[in-house]
Design a protein around this motif. Structure first.
Motif, PDB file in Angstrom:
ATOM      1  N   ASP A 126       0.872  -1.182   0.000  1.00 25.98           N
ATOM      2  CA  ASP A 126       0.000   0.000   0.000  1.00 25.98           C
ATOM      3  C   ASP A 126       0.902   1.224   0.000  1.00 25.98           C
ATOM      4  OD1 ASP A 126      -2.895   1.058   0.518  1.00 25.98           O
ATOM      5  OD2 ASP A 126      -1.630   2.169   1.932  1.00 25.98           O
ATOM      6  N   ALA A 127       0.506   2.239  -0.753  1.00 25.09           N
ATOM      7  CA  ALA A 127       1.307   3.465  -0.799  1.00 25.09           C
ATOM      8  C   ALA A 127       0.395   4.665  -0.971  1.00 25.09           C
ATOM      9  CB  ALA A 127       2.313   3.402  -1.947  1.00 25.09           C
ATOM     10  N   LEU A 186       4.809  -2.186   3.425  1.00 23.45           N
ATOM     11  CA  LEU A 186       5.446  -3.186   2.574  1.00 23.45           C
ATOM     12  C   LEU A 186       5.759  -4.468   3.327  1.00 23.45           C
ATOM     13  CD1 LEU A 186       8.695  -3.095   3.402  1.00 23.45           C
ATOM     14  CD2 LEU A 186       8.728  -1.135   1.872  1.00 23.45           C
ATOM     15  N   ALA A 187       5.954  -5.521   2.543  1.00 25.38           N
ATOM     16  CA  ALA A 187       6.460  -6.798   3.043  1.00 25.38           C
ATOM     17  C   ALA A 187       7.959  -6.822   2.796  1.00 25.38           C
ATOM     18  CB  ALA A 187       5.778  -7.958   2.317  1.00 25.38           C
ATOM     19  N   GLU A 188       8.712  -7.246   3.814  1.00 29.15           N
ATOM     20  CA  GLU A 188      10.162  -7.293   3.700  1.00 29.15           C
ATOM     21  C   GLU A 188      10.654  -8.713   3.934  1.00 29.15           C
ATOM     22  OE1 GLU A 188      13.159  -4.171   5.109  1.00 29.15           O
ATOM     23  OE2 GLU A 188      13.274  -5.657   6.722  1.00 29.15           O
ATOM     24  N   ILE A 189      11.517  -9.163   3.043  1.00 29.53           N
ATOM     25  CA  ILE A 189      12.157 -10.469   3.146  1.00 29.53           C
ATOM     26  C   ILE A 189      13.654 -10.203   3.178  1.00 29.53           C
ATOM     27  CG2 ILE A 189      12.564 -12.654   1.955  1.00 29.53           C
ATOM     28  CD1 ILE A 189       9.701 -11.810   0.557  1.00 29.53           C
ATOM     29  N   GLN A 190      14.359 -10.741   4.167  1.00 22.02           N
ATOM     30  CA  GLN A 190      15.769 -10.398   4.330  1.00 22.02           C
ATOM     31  C   GLN A 190      16.541 -11.534   4.982  1.00 22.02           C
ATOM     32  OE1 GLN A 190      15.158  -7.303   7.802  1.00 22.02           O
ATOM     33  NE2 GLN A 190      16.866  -8.637   8.271  1.00 22.02           N
ATOM     34  N   GLN A 191      17.854 -11.416   4.894  1.00 27.93           N
ATOM     35  CA  GLN A 191      18.705 -12.295   5.694  1.00 27.93           C
ATOM     36  C   GLN A 191      18.415 -12.050   7.170  1.00 27.93           C
ATOM     37  OE1 GLN A 191      22.455 -10.839   3.510  1.00 27.93           O
ATOM     38  NE2 GLN A 191      23.103 -12.790   4.408  1.00 27.93           N
ATOM     39  N   THR A 192      18.640 -13.060   7.979  1.00 30.20           N
ATOM     40  CA  THR A 192      18.477 -12.899   9.423  1.00 30.20           C
ATOM     41  C   THR A 192      19.597 -12.022   9.958  1.00 30.20           C
ATOM     42  OG1 THR A 192      17.278 -14.950   9.798  1.00 30.20           O
ATOM     43  CG2 THR A 192      18.527 -14.090  11.652  1.00 30.20           C
ATOM     44  N   SER A 193      19.264 -10.773  10.193  1.00 29.44           N
ATOM     45  CA  SER A 193      20.231  -9.802  10.704  1.00 29.44           C
ATOM     46  C   SER A 193      19.458  -8.586  11.169  1.00 29.44           C
ATOM     47  CB  SER A 193      21.217  -9.383   9.604  1.00 29.44           C
ATOM     48  OG  SER A 193      22.033  -8.304  10.033  1.00 29.44           O
ATOM     49  N   ASP A 194      19.931  -7.945  12.210  1.00 26.72           N
ATOM     50  CA  ASP A 194      19.328  -6.693  12.651  1.00 26.72           C
ATOM     51  C   ASP A 194      20.393  -5.595  12.685  1.00 26.72           C
ATOM     52  OD1 ASP A 194      17.006  -5.315  13.309  1.00 26.72           O
ATOM     53  OD2 ASP A 194      17.340  -5.511  15.466  1.00 26.72           O
TER      54      ASP A 194
END
Length: 322
Positions: A126-127, A186-194
């Motif tokens: 959504d934007a 948004l949906a975010e997909i990422q490496q496991t990292s903060d």
């Protein structure tokens, strides 16, 4: 145990830039109007997801990895990552602009923080009108030009602004300077990292009246200073079939707009499969059980599954594997 499709309790994160779309659009159990993130599936220490459905309800994702490593993750994935879950799944609501930031690559993150790097992708759900993202520079810059722009308070003049609408997808390499703009969900997909290096924050103060920490020096050797148009993901949108979006060393994503049942043979996948429901409703079934997902929900199908049946009349899903 025969592992079934698993749902997890959302981990809600209050952010000074957060808003109310997680509650209003995705129906998350939000208690305030500054919730910026819903962590859907996380193995990050201190923020490990907990199962919300079925016989394993109350068990943590780490418990499952420890008890059923190859059954849950797949032999290939377990050999590569051990007992660390390699993917972090989020929904993000930016009522205000996020800070200008970037993430280190694997080598820097491991050396400095004993962590994975953070390669990520965004799918815009959504934007608001005129909403945008900041991704990369609008020209090639030198480290010296960049450093001078911080001193002169002119960094924003060097950045590339991307207008966005629902369905737009972006791949964010490590080192690429970026920010989610106000009005974007948004949906975010990422490496496991903060691990995030914040370099500019509009001189905002936190709820205690303090300026937030910047990571100016750490970022200098982590930034990609070149202009690269390598971030917009153009993907097919054929109905009732998986459409490839991103295929990188850390994750593979596919977009599905389904209006009828789809059965997939995943017996050779040797990886867990994650579904993020970004619109509609669907029932996802493996060899042992079925579970329903609606817009804003995420489900993990274990690697031991030989087939996945998705039943729906109309749903849009992001499928994620490694």
């Amino acid at each position: 145990m025969s592992l079934y499709p698993l749902k997890f309790r959302p981990i809600l994160k209050e952010r000074l830039w957060g808003g109310s779309k997680l509650k209003e659009i995705l129906e998350k159990p939000v208690q305030n109007d500054t919730t910026g993130e819903s962590w859907e599936l996380s193995g990050v220490k201190g923020d490990v997801s907990v199962v919300a459905n079925g016989e394993l309800k109350g068990k943590s994702l780490q418990d499952l990895i420890d008890d059923y490593p190859e059954t849950l993750m797949g032999k290939r994935i377990f050999e590569r990552f051990g007992n660390e879950f390699p993917i972090l799944i989020k929904f993000i609501d930016a009522k205000k602009d996020l800070s200008i930031q970037l993430h280190p690559n694997d080598a820097l993150a491991r050396a400095r923080h004993d962590s994975f790097g953070k390669t990520e992708m965004w799918y815009v759900m959504d934007a608001d009108t005129d909403a945008n993202l900041i991704i990369g520079f609008n020209k090639d810059v030198t480290k010296e030009e960049y450093s001078q722009s911080l001193k002169d308070d002119t960094l924003l003049n060097l950045l590339n602004y991307e207008p966005v609408k629902e369905g737009d997808t972006f791949f964010i390499n490590t080192g690429k300077i970026h920010a989610i703009g106000a009005g974007v969900l948004l949906a975010e997909i990422q490496q496991t990292s903060d691990i995030t290096y914040r370099v500019f924050d509009f001189k905002r103060k936190d709820k205690n009246g303090n300026l937030r920490e910047l990571h100016t020096e750490l970022a200098l050797d982590a930034i990609d200073y070149s202009k690269k148009n390598d971030f917009k993901v153009n993907y097919p949108k054929e109905t009732n079939t998986p459409n490839s979006m991103v295929d990188c060393p850390y994750f593979k994503t596919r977009f599905m707009h389904l209006t009828q049942e789809l059965i997939q043979d995943v017996s050779q996948r040797d990886s867990f499969t994650i579904y993020m429901c970004v619109n509609g409703i669907a029932q996802i079934e493996n060899d042992f059980a079925a579970e329903t997902v609606t817009k804003g929900e995420t489900i993990l199908v274990p690697a031991s599954s030989t087939k996945i049946r998705i039943k729906t009349n109309d749903a849009q899903l992001l499928e994620v594997t490694v």
